[in-house]
Structures are given as C-alpha cells and as structure tokens.
Design an enzyme around this catalytic site. Sequence first.
Site, PDB file in Angstrom:
ATOM      1  N   ARG A 117      10.418  -4.853  12.634  1.00 55.90           N
ATOM      2  CA  ARG A 117      11.475  -3.950  12.148  1.00 55.90           C
ATOM      3  C   ARG A 117      12.428  -3.620  13.284  1.00 55.90           C
ATOM      4  NH1 ARG A 117       9.402  -0.118   7.123  1.00 55.90           N
ATOM      5  NH2 ARG A 117       9.883  -1.730   5.631  1.00 55.90           N
ATOM      6  N   GLN A 122      16.864  -7.181  10.966  1.00 55.81           N
ATOM      7  CA  GLN A 122      17.115  -6.459   9.711  1.00 55.81           C
ATOM      8  C   GLN A 122      17.603  -7.368   8.567  1.00 55.81           C
ATOM      9  OE1 GLN A 122      19.806  -3.255  10.405  1.00 55.81           O
ATOM     10  NE2 GLN A 122      18.374  -1.741   9.626  1.00 55.81           N
ATOM     11  N   ASP A 125      14.755  -9.071   6.785  1.00 50.78           N
ATOM     12  CA  ASP A 125      13.593  -8.236   6.444  1.00 50.78           C
ATOM     13  C   ASP A 125      13.362  -8.184   4.924  1.00 50.78           C
ATOM     14  OD1 ASP A 125      11.649  -6.353   6.196  1.00 50.78           O
ATOM     15  OD2 ASP A 125      12.610  -4.852   7.459  1.00 50.78           O
ATOM     16  N   SER A 128      11.926  -4.854   3.446  1.00 51.49           N
ATOM     17  CA  SER A 128      12.907  -3.791   3.210  1.00 51.49           C
ATOM     18  C   SER A 128      13.749  -4.088   1.973  1.00 51.49           C
ATOM     19  CB  SER A 128      13.829  -3.621   4.419  1.00 51.49           C
ATOM     20  OG  SER A 128      13.089  -3.100   5.488  1.00 51.49           O
ATOM     21  N   TYR A 223       6.541   2.529  11.767  1.00 49.38           N
ATOM     22  CA  TYR A 223       5.525   2.599  10.726  1.00 49.38           C
ATOM     23  C   TYR A 223       4.590   3.772  11.002  1.00 49.38           C
ATOM     24  CZ  TYR A 223       6.763  -2.003   8.869  1.00 49.38           C
ATOM     25  OH  TYR A 223       7.419  -3.060   8.287  1.00 49.38           O
TER      26      TYR A 223
HETATM   27  P1  NAD Z   1       7.518   1.758   4.720  1.00 56.15           P
HETATM   28  O1  NAD Z   1       6.529   1.443   5.765  1.00 56.15           O
HETATM   29  O2  NAD Z   1       8.974   1.664   5.004  1.00 56.15           O
HETATM   30  O3  NAD Z   1       7.247   3.214   4.145  1.00 56.15           O
HETATM   31  C1  NAD Z   1       5.983   3.730   3.950  1.00 56.15           C
HETATM   32  C2  NAD Z   1       6.064   5.194   4.288  1.00 56.15           C
HETATM   33  O4  NAD Z   1       4.798   5.788   4.009  1.00 56.15           O
HETATM   34  C3  NAD Z   1       6.357   5.449   5.788  1.00 56.15           C
HETATM   35  O5  NAD Z   1       7.475   6.290   5.909  1.00 56.15           O
HETATM   36  C4  NAD Z   1       5.082   6.091   6.272  1.00 56.15           C
HETATM   37  O6  NAD Z   1       5.308   7.036   7.310  1.00 56.15           O
HETATM   38  C5  NAD Z   1       4.554   6.754   5.010  1.00 56.15           C
HETATM   39  N1  NAD Z   1       3.131   7.047   5.052  1.00 56.15           N
HETATM   40  C6  NAD Z   1       2.124   6.324   5.582  1.00 56.15           C
HETATM   41  N2  NAD Z   1       0.947   6.970   5.446  1.00 56.15           N
HETATM   42  C7  NAD Z   1       1.232   8.138   4.822  1.00 56.15           C
HETATM   43  C8  NAD Z   1       0.443   9.231   4.400  1.00 56.15           C
HETATM   44  N3  NAD Z   1      -0.857   9.263   4.602  1.00 56.15           N
HETATM   45  N4  NAD Z   1       1.075  10.256   3.777  1.00 56.15           N
HETATM   46  C9  NAD Z   1       2.410  10.228   3.564  1.00 56.15           C
HETATM   47  N5  NAD Z   1       3.211   9.245   3.955  1.00 56.15           N
HETATM   48  C10 NAD Z   1       2.630   8.202   4.577  1.00 56.15           C
HETATM   49  O7  NAD Z   1       7.163   0.851   3.448  1.00 56.15           O
HETATM   50  P2  NAD Z   1       8.141   0.445   2.274  1.00 56.15           P
HETATM   51  O8  NAD Z   1       8.823  -0.820   2.661  1.00 56.15           O
HETATM   52  O9  NAD Z   1       8.932   1.592   1.809  1.00 56.15           O
HETATM   53  O10 NAD Z   1       7.066   0.083   1.144  1.00 56.15           O
HETATM   54  C11 NAD Z   1       6.301   1.128   0.578  1.00 56.15           C
HETATM   55  C12 NAD Z   1       5.208   0.582  -0.329  1.00 56.15           C
HETATM   56  O11 NAD Z   1       5.788  -0.060  -1.450  1.00 56.15           O
HETATM   57  C13 NAD Z   1       4.301  -0.452   0.341  1.00 56.15           C
HETATM   58  O12 NAD Z   1       2.952  -0.222  -0.036  1.00 56.15           O
HETATM   59  C14 NAD Z   1       4.783  -1.750  -0.215  1.00 56.15           C
HETATM   60  O13 NAD Z   1       3.777  -2.732  -0.236  1.00 56.15           O
HETATM   61  C15 NAD Z   1       5.148  -1.307  -1.610  1.00 56.15           C
HETATM   62  N6  NAD Z   1       6.065  -2.166  -2.324  1.00 56.15           N
HETATM   63  C16 NAD Z   1       5.773  -2.325  -3.637  1.00 56.15           C
HETATM   64  C17 NAD Z   1       6.573  -3.107  -4.419  1.00 56.15           C
HETATM   65  C18 NAD Z   1       6.234  -3.194  -5.879  1.00 56.15           C
HETATM   66  O14 NAD Z   1       6.880  -3.955  -6.590  1.00 56.15           O
HETATM   67  N7  NAD Z   1       5.271  -2.452  -6.358  1.00 56.15           N
HETATM   68  C19 NAD Z   1       7.658  -3.792  -3.871  1.00 56.15           C
HETATM   69  C20 NAD Z   1       7.964  -3.593  -2.520  1.00 56.15           C
HETATM   70  C21 NAD Z   1       7.152  -2.770  -1.755  1.00 56.15           C
END
Ligand code: NAD
Length: 370
Positions: A117, A122, A125, A128, A223
Amino acid sequence: MTIGVLREGDGENRVALLPEHVPFLVKKNLFILVEKDAGKASYAGDREYTEAGATVQTRANILKEADILLSINPPEEDKIPSGKVLVSVLGPLTNKEIVQKLAKSGVTSFSLDMIPRSSRAQSVDVLSSMATVAGYKAVLLAAGTLPNFFPMFMSASGTIRPSRVLILGAGVAGLQALATARKLGAVVEVFDVRSAVKEEVMSLGGKFVEVEGAKDEAGAGGYAVEQTEEYKRMQGELIQERATQSNVIITTAQIPGRKAPVLIRKETIEAMKPGSVVIDLAASTGGNCELTKNNETVVHNNVTIIGNSNLASTIPSDASKMLGKNFLNFLDLMLDGEGTLNLDVEDDIVQNTCITRNGEIVNERVKGAL
Ligand code: NAD
C-alpha cells in the site's frame, strides 16, 4: 509478446481487461488474445474486443500461444504450461495448493492482491479498487433488505426517523460504505482500532466511536495489528451497546493474512432490533460476525446476516473497468518500451507480487505463511 485474457469461471461476472483497455497495449506492440465470451458477463462482446485490436481465440489456443495470461481468479487448469507468466489475484497467503501447483508447473506468477500500500503502487491496488465497489454495494444491499427507509422523512403521514448504520473498520471499504450511507441519508457511526482514520470519518459525515488504548503500528503499512485481550473486551462491550441502537451493521475489519476478528457475537445479534441487517464483508476470511456463513444469507432472531464475498462481481462493468486499469498499470510497470518483460527483482512491487518463479515459491511472506 502476447497477452492472453482468460474467461473467468462460473459465478464471476468480471473480466481482467475490457475492450477499452486493449488499444493501450496494442500501441506497445503487444498482441492481445481474448478467450471467446470472456467479457460477456461484463457486457463486453467479442466484436468489441476485435474492434479494439484484440483477437478472439479458444482457451486451448490462448494457453498455448500467450506469454502472459491474465485472469482475475486463478485458472482452473491443473497444469498451466511451463514458462508462462500468470497475473492474477491468487490469495497466496491462504491458497497453499494453488501456489504449490504454479511453482511445480514452472509458471512465473504475480498476485495483485499482494501489492504494497504505497503511493507508487496505488494505481495497481486491486484490493482497494474492489473494496471501493464492495463498500458501495454493501450499503445498497442493506438498504434493499432493511424494512425501513434510510433517510428521514417528514410528511403529512408522519415523521420517519433516519436509519442508523454502524460501520466496523474504516479502511477503503468502510469509508466508501460511510460515504454511500450518508448520501442515502442514514445516521452513521464508525469504529476502527486505528485512530488515524478519525478525521477522515468525520469529514465524510460519520461519528467516530472510539475505545481508548488501541495498538497502532507505524510499520504495519496502514493496516491494523492484533489487539490485547483487555482492549478486545472493552471493544466488545462498546460494539454491543452501539449495535443495539443500529438498524444496519457493515463489517469490514481485517488484519492481512489472518482470520478476521470476531466483533459481533451471537448475543449482540439477539439484542438487535427485529428486521436489522448485517453485511459482513469479511466473510471470506471467517467473518466479523460469529453467525456469518461465507457466501450465504443467514436469518437469526429476525436479523439478516449477509456474507456475500464477491460483491464486486455484482457491479461487473465498472468493477472490470477499475480492475482492467489495475492490470494494465501493472503490465505497464513490468514491461519495457519494447513490450518485453524485464523484471527488476529489487523493485518492491515485484518483490511483493511475484509469488512463483523458476519452479520455486519466491515470495518471503508467502513462504512464511505456508
Ligand atoms: P482495509 O485494510 O483497508 O480496512 C480494514 C479496516 O479494518 C482497517 O481500517 C483496520 O484498521 C480495521 N480493523 C482491523 N481490525 C479491527 C478491529 N478489531 N476493530 C475495528 N476495526 C478493525 O481493508 P479493505 O480493503 O477496506 O477491505 C475490508 C474487508 O472487505 C476485507 O475483509 C476484505 O477482504 C473485504 N472485501 C470484501 C469484498 C466482498 O465482496 N465481500 C470485496 C472487497 C473486499
């Protein structure tokens, strides 16, 4: 050099390159082969690919003739011919079998979900770009499932209070969900262990919910890191309290390479209002809710918990547009002016994304995880 765009398997509507991405590569003296019907589910027909300068071929021919294969999901073949380059999204930290198969086949593989990241990376990515799509769609799905309006209404038929949305995790998906839920008129609260995101949450119109004492590491590349047991207890209490006031919860909390932290317990679901909706974006890594089932919808005590792991595939045209640009930018970084693959093994993007090479697993993080 010949690039081959493979058709994705069942249940995937996106494609690695759209016709609009083809001319850029053709100008670089690259030949583009596209598998028949590869873009069909993204509303891009074979004729459009041909008009853009690509050649439509069978899968067998592409696997034989292309030097570089592009596929969002790992190709289903047991053996990709040795010497090929594969650019894909392999999930290599957890997909041991796929990584070992590629190493054994002598394929040079790159996994775009391993992009660091950094500002330079970017534009490549994919996590993202796809999290942006998922965060947006999560809100629309919630709004379509909830038996209430999102915005406030004041009419002759009475006043309707706005829905309350709680978002757990304010990364890319969480912030997009916040922006979308606000546009639909909901009142939004956001919780994250990284206090660095507080200002961003507030600037998008959300209320930041905080628990004191979170561990935050500058070296974690933006992260989150694992929290202490005491922190998790306090966090659990606060989330339970906020959840019972909410109509919708969207969970996006992740720690890369680990199982998703469980933030919503069964008792919390049972304390929520009837008709409430939980969209768990972390379903594929175990879910942030104890009751989530990956790629299933569960109804417990009148609360609907949706664990759709491929929401990006439900907006295939624009998701492919973004993803195709990510693939294109990656190729642009990897290929020299003559269109030849010229790997700089010192480059951090190569180091992070190159998974297998010369019959071996070469990525240190993947070696550690496996
Ligand atoms: P990211 O790493 O940018 O964001 C995750 C956030 O969660 C971070 O800000 C982190 O600080 C926070 N976090 C971690 N542990 C935590 C906790 N215990 N309590 C509160 N906050 C906490 O990730 P992202 O790119 O935004 O993706 C988020 C999720 O969405 C991932 O699990 C990813 O796999 C999933 N995702 C799902 C789909 C789908 O179609 N379902 C598609 C894309 C991404």
